[in-house]
Design an enzyme around this catalytic site. Structure first.
Site, PDB file in Angstrom:
ATOM      1  N   LYS A 219       0.953  14.351   1.020  1.00  0.00           N
ATOM      2  CA  LYS A 219      -0.434  14.630   0.620  1.00  0.00           C
ATOM      3  C   LYS A 219      -0.626  16.138   0.376  1.00  0.00           C
ATOM      4  CE  LYS A 219      -2.087  10.559   3.177  1.00  0.00           C
ATOM      5  NZ  LYS A 219      -2.878   9.742   2.246  1.00  0.00           N
TER       6      LYS A 219
ATOM      7  N   THR B 243      -8.488   6.568  -1.716  1.00  0.00           N
ATOM      8  CA  THR B 243      -9.863   6.043  -1.822  1.00  0.00           C
ATOM      9  C   THR B 243     -10.867   7.156  -1.531  1.00  0.00           C
ATOM     10  OG1 THR B 243      -9.489   5.228   0.428  1.00  0.00           O
ATOM     11  CG2 THR B 243      -9.406   3.599  -1.342  1.00  0.00           C
TER      12      THR B 243
ATOM     13  N   HIS C  15       0.803  -1.226   0.000  1.00  0.00           N
ATOM     14  CA  HIS C  15       0.000   0.000   0.000  1.00  0.00           C
ATOM     15  C   HIS C  15       0.835   1.275   0.000  1.00  0.00           C
ATOM     16  CE1 HIS C  15      -3.879  -2.007   1.015  1.00  0.00           C
ATOM     17  NE2 HIS C  15      -3.093  -2.874   1.602  1.00  0.00           N
TER      18      HIS C  15
ATOM     19  N   LYS D  79     -14.634   8.285  -3.248  1.00  0.00           N
ATOM     20  CA  LYS D  79     -15.860   8.578  -2.490  1.00  0.00           C
ATOM     21  C   LYS D  79     -16.399   9.962  -2.864  1.00  0.00           C
ATOM     22  CE  LYS D  79     -13.922   5.699   1.149  1.00  0.00           C
ATOM     23  NZ  LYS D  79     -12.947   5.672   2.281  1.00  0.00           N
TER      24      LYS D  79
ATOM     25  N   LYS E 252      -8.105  13.755   4.806  1.00  0.00           N
ATOM     26  CA  LYS E 252      -7.209  12.593   4.775  1.00  0.00           C
ATOM     27  C   LYS E 252      -6.190  12.759   5.898  1.00  0.00           C
ATOM     28  CE  LYS E 252      -6.422  13.793   0.521  1.00  0.00           C
ATOM     29  NZ  LYS E 252      -6.234  12.763  -0.526  1.00  0.00           N
ATOM     30  N   ARG E 253      -5.395  11.743   6.163  1.00  0.00           N
ATOM     31  CA  ARG E 253      -4.352  11.868   7.194  1.00  0.00           C
ATOM     32  C   ARG E 253      -3.427  13.003   6.812  1.00  0.00           C
ATOM     33  NH1 ARG E 253      -3.666   7.900  11.350  1.00  0.00           N
ATOM     34  NH2 ARG E 253      -1.845   9.158  11.843  1.00  0.00           N
TER      35      ARG E 253
HETATM   36  C1  26W Z   1       4.209   0.695   9.930  1.00  0.00           C
HETATM   37  C2  26W Z   1       3.532   2.011   9.840  1.00  0.00           C
HETATM   38  C3  26W Z   1       2.550   2.042   8.715  1.00  0.00           C
HETATM   39  C4  26W Z   1       1.187   2.019   9.000  1.00  0.00           C
HETATM   40  C5  26W Z   1       0.281   2.050   7.947  1.00  0.00           C
HETATM   41  C6  26W Z   1       3.006   2.080   7.409  1.00  0.00           C
HETATM   42  C7  26W Z   1       2.086   2.110   6.349  1.00  0.00           C
HETATM   43  C8  26W Z   1       0.743   2.086   6.657  1.00  0.00           C
HETATM   44  C9  26W Z   1      -0.280   2.058   5.563  1.00  0.00           C
HETATM   45  C10 26W Z   1       0.167   1.266   4.411  1.00  0.00           C
HETATM   46  C11 26W Z   1      -0.569   3.409   5.145  1.00  0.00           C
HETATM   47  C12 26W Z   1      -1.811   3.497   4.301  1.00  0.00           C
HETATM   48  O1  26W Z   1      -2.876   3.542   4.819  1.00  0.00           O
HETATM   49  N1  26W Z   1      -1.610   3.558   2.979  1.00  0.00           N
HETATM   50  C13 26W Z   1      -2.709   3.932   2.129  1.00  0.00           C
HETATM   51  O2  26W Z   1      -3.403   2.753   1.718  1.00  0.00           O
HETATM   52  C14 26W Z   1      -4.551   3.080   0.943  1.00  0.00           C
HETATM   53  C15 26W Z   1      -5.307   1.784   0.653  1.00  0.00           C
HETATM   54  O3  26W Z   1      -4.635   1.029  -0.291  1.00  0.00           O
HETATM   55  C16 26W Z   1      -4.180   3.841  -0.322  1.00  0.00           C
HETATM   56  O4  26W Z   1      -5.348   4.196  -1.005  1.00  0.00           O
HETATM   57  C17 26W Z   1      -3.360   5.071   0.013  1.00  0.00           C
HETATM   58  O5  26W Z   1      -2.899   5.669  -1.156  1.00  0.00           O
HETATM   59  C18 26W Z   1      -2.184   4.695   0.908  1.00  0.00           C
HETATM   60  O6  26W Z   1      -1.483   5.839   1.361  1.00  0.00           O
END
Ligand code: 26W
Length: 806
Positions: A549, A651, A352, A655, A543-544
């Site tokens: 971003k 995503t 992701h 929406k 978004k976060r």
């Molecule tokens: C280990 C810390 C950590 C925690 C969460 C690293 C990475 C993440 C996630 C992968 C971050 C995340 O939410 N990524 C998002 O995933 C979405 C679903 O596929 C995508 O639509 C977003 O672009 C992406 O930033």
């Protein structure tokens, strides 16, 4: 139906909640409705379970450290086609459904995109009749509650479980031991086979809780099984009797810490040992559970790949590859090759993010201490993997280094991305561009060794929650124009396109949007005290908080627009409301300064009589699923402005477009596929492409040129760093802005002018009226492909090899 629902609700109120309806609170009514709804879901659930067990259907296991579910009452009732019935029943009882609905706390068991995607996927798998289990952790505390104090983010523990949750079933018969630490004993069997036994130094109990995931029309109900950590021996009486009370319950505290908090880091690993303990805890419990189920139904483990597909939601559950091998080798005595064949045929992994800092690695020392047997197995996997790589590419030592699961440089680390890749038969990205970049960058050499493993699965969203439940006004129009079957089949929404020019339809679409904006304006006033005009253009970035971003780019454009309006107040400006919301990881300093800047700019702009209602800026606190459900139907403009190549998919972009917002965005992630579907005339694209970004990176081109070439940019940077929006602390944003003047890793300066120009194109289109609404209708009509039903059907066909009944 209504009378039946009434008596069901009343009996739950009196017999389960134990309250006289006359004295019931909104929360009591929520409990009563939820318990009554759960009954109906549970019957379907148990029936489904029986069928699946007997008909040998292949099951999907979705392993995720995050499930960002939100509220469930409306989703469960709507998917059981009981929403109107329960609403009418409550009305008869003199109770307002909206008050009951908002009494439910969000299940905020996730950070952002990854967690919400997992929740949409669970709903779509149930809707498509795929027998599936979601496996995760039942955090006592979900993502922190964000409070904005004096413009700064403050974090407070979130306690969704303080009153328990009516949706879950405690499974007292599904408890597994999970070990940590200790040592590994090696012995040679009489047959001369070396065998290993792990003797953990510590064991905790994993206790399971099942929450029903209801599919559309209750087609099927799948369990979300979340594990909670408990001490094997909650109270060491001998210590207690010696008066060492802390010692007596230390095991309990230590064990329960595993499922106490969700790590609030999004994209940046915490690197803390407790995080690895969380990852291994839920993985071990889940694999023990699914293996014991498989053996119970099918006996022999060799048939596992035919009966189970295990999806790893990013690298967070990647230790599962080593855990499956340990269970097959050490617990079930299979020889290595058979164990490996089963493992790699059963697992698949979704990536992701390509942000280097987000790719999880664990220092060998930590891994060895916590999981000594797993490290042995990982060494073995890596040796065989490197052997194969050497054979295929004998003259490329650099390749061996890049594909190795063990990173030998700076302090030796285990690379979870490489482990997940090597142990999976399929790896996917989440948008076409992202998958392409996976092949060209992060996994370039692994892709050379295994050229047919990487495939794309562009994300999707469930239309049930994100359209039909959160935007009933628009749904009513769609049913009329496209046919009632639009709620059963997202593809039917395409029929709207033919009516895009129909002025009566345009009027109705505008009326629904205005009603949703009026509702949001009320929430904004209640939560921030800012009055906004629903007729203005609602420009939304939700978004976060993360530098890639580029909320900062949005704020710089806002400040420049503010200056332009002040410089020329009588020009024909488009009244705009800038709405921003999002949480910053607690330790992410720059992201927290960007939140402060948003609030500082709001303070100045909203109180400046010179701009009147031409511009308002709002930062809404505590962004979560429920707030998104209010903001998204009310948005006119969707901000998707990440640095090209850095947002894997997005995503929220889907929406917002599905609810009739026009997108202003870069050619990044799924924005590109949205552009492909809605057409270039119905979206505002700007900025550097991925290739242009990497070109500038490779040549170390800094921000100097861009700033020199843009007086407006130079002016706004000086204004912000000069304290224009922070008279109480003029130097507050010097560092943040200096970050742009130098390396500017996210190319904010390079994209400023084209972004500002794109925003002016937005103004022009908005002011033209009809063309805007026509574009909005074309966006809605062309979002069918972004349904998570389509995404899941692709996973089912091309990765899991399970049938779907569409
Ligand atoms: C280990 C810390 C950590 C925690 C969460 C690293 C990475 C993440 C996630 C992968 C971050 C995340 O939410 N990524 C998002 O995933 C979405 C679903 O596929 C995508 O639509 C977003 O672009 C992406 O930033």
């Amino acid at each position: 139906m209504v009378s039946e629902a009434k008596s069901a609700i009343i009996s739950k109120m009196t017999l389960s909640v134990g309250k006289d309806p006359a004295f019931a609170t909104d929360y009591d009514w929520f409990l009563a409705c939820a318990l009554a709804a759960r009954d109906r879901a549970t019957l379907r659930f148990l029936e489904g379970k029986r069928v699946t067990a007997s008909d040998g259907k292949k099951r999907v296991y979705y392993l995720s450290l995050e499930f960002l579910i939100g509220r469930q009452l409306t989703d469960v009732l709507s998917n059981l086609s009981l929403l109107d019935v329960f609403r009418a029943a409550l009305e008869d009882l003199g109770v307002d459904y909206e008050r009951v609905r908002s009494a439910e706390p969000d299940a905020a068991l996730g950070n952002g995109g990854l967690g919400r995607l997992a929740a949409c996927f669970m709903e779509s798998m149930a809707t498509l009749g795929i027998p599936a289990y979601g496996y995760g952790i039942r955090y006592d505390h979900g993502l922190f509650r964000q409070v904005i104090y004096d413009g700064w983010q403050e974090e407070y523990p979130e306690d969704w479980l303080s009153f328990g949750t009516p949706w879950e079933f405690l499974r007292t018969d599904v408890v597994f031991n999970v070990g940590f630490g200790g040592s590994v004993e090696t012995y040679v069997t009489p047959a001369g086979i070396t065998r290993y036994t792990w003797h953990p130094g510590e064991v905790v109990h994993a206790v399971s809780y099942d929450t029903p995931m209801v599919g559309w029309r209750g087609r099927s109900v799948n369990p979300l099984r979340l594990w909670s950590a408990r001490a094997v021996d909650p109270l060491r009486l001998e210590l207690f009797n010696r008066g060492d009370f802390a010692g007596a319950s230390s095991d309990q505290a230590r064990a329960e810490a595993i499922s106490k908090f969700l790590y609030p880091s999004d994209e940046t690993p915490s690197g803390q040992e407790l995080r690895l303990r969380q990852e291994y805890f839920f993985v071990s419990a889940s694999l023990q559970d699914l293996l014991s189920r498989h053996r119970r139904i099918y006996g022999d483990l060799h048939s596992l790949p035919e009966r189970a597909a295990i999806q790893l939601n990013d690298t967070h559950p990647a230790v599962a590859i080593a855990e499956m091998m340990r269970l097959l080798l050490d617990e079930h005595g299979l020889p290595w090759n058979e164990a490996w064949a089963i493992t790699s045929a059963t697992f698949s992994y979704t990536n992701h993010t390509l942000l280097p800092e987000a790719l999880e690695t664990w220092p060998l020392a930590v891994f060895e201490r916590l999981l000594p047997r797993h490290l042995q197995i990982i060494y073995f996997i890596n040796n065989l993997h490197l052997e194969a790589a050497k054979k295929a590419f004998p003259e490329e030592p650099e390749l061996l280094r890049s594909v190795s699961i063990i990173d030998e440089r700076d302090g030796r680390k285990v690379r979870m991305g490489q482990l997940a890749f090597v142990g999976s038969h399929a790896i996917n990205g989440v948008s076409a561009l992202h998958t392409d970049l996976m092949r060209k960058t992060t996994f370039r050499d692994l892709n050379r060794i295994y050229p047919d493993r990487i495939q794309n699965k562009t994300n999707g969203i469930t239309f049930r929650r994100w359209l039909h439940q959160s935007n009933p006004g628009l749904t009513a129009i769609l049913k009329e124009v496209c046919g009632a079957e639009v709620v059963d089949n997202p593809e039917v929404i395409e029929r709207l396109a033919a009516h895009a020019g129909d002025s009566a339809l345009q009027d109705r679409i505008r009326a629904v949007k205005l009603a949703n904006k009026t509702a949001l304006a009320k929430v904004i006033a209640e939560r921030t005290g800012v009055r906004v005009d629903p007729a203005a253009l609602f420009d939304v970035q939700i978004k976060r908080m993360h530098e890639y971003k580029r909320q900062l780019l949005n704020l710089l454009e806002t400040a420049a627009l503010y200056d332009a309006i002040r410089a020329n107040p009588d020009a024909d400006w488009t009244p705009r409301v800038k709405i921003m919301a999002g949480k910053a990881a607690a330790s992410y300093v720059n992201a927290k300064f960007i939140i402060k800047l948003a609030n500082d700019i709001a303070q100045v702009v909203n109180n400046d009589p010179a701009v009147r209602d031409l511009l308002k800026v709002v930062f809404l606190p505590n962004y979560n699923v429920s707030l998104a459900e209010v903001i998204i139907p009310a948005a006119d403009l969707s901000e998707q402005i990440s640095t090209a190549g850095m947002e894997a998919s997005g995503t929220g972009n889907m929406k917002l477009a599905l609810n009739g917002a026009l997108t202003i965005g870069t050619l990044d992630g799924a924005n590109i596929e949205i552009r492909d579907n809605v057409g270039n005339d119905n979206i505002f694209i700007f900025g550097l492409t991925t290739d242009e970004v990497s070109y500038r990176r490779e040549r170390g081109i800094t921000a100097g040129q861009a700033i020199a070439a843009s007086p407006m940019l130079a002016g706004v940077l000086n204004a912000v760093s000069g304290g224009r929006f922070s008279p109480d602390d003029p130097g507050r944003f010097v560092q943040l802005i200096d970050g742009l003047r130098g390396a500017d890793r996210y190319m904010v300066t390079d994209d400023f002018d084209s972004y500002y120009a794109a925003q002016r194109r937005v103004d022009a289109c908005w002011n033209s009226g009809e063309p805007w609404t026509r574009s909005a209708i074309i966006n809605i009509a062309n979002m069918a492909w972004f349904s998570s039903d389509r995404t899941i059907a692709e996973y089912a066909r091309e990765i899991w090899n399970v049938p779907v009944d569409l």
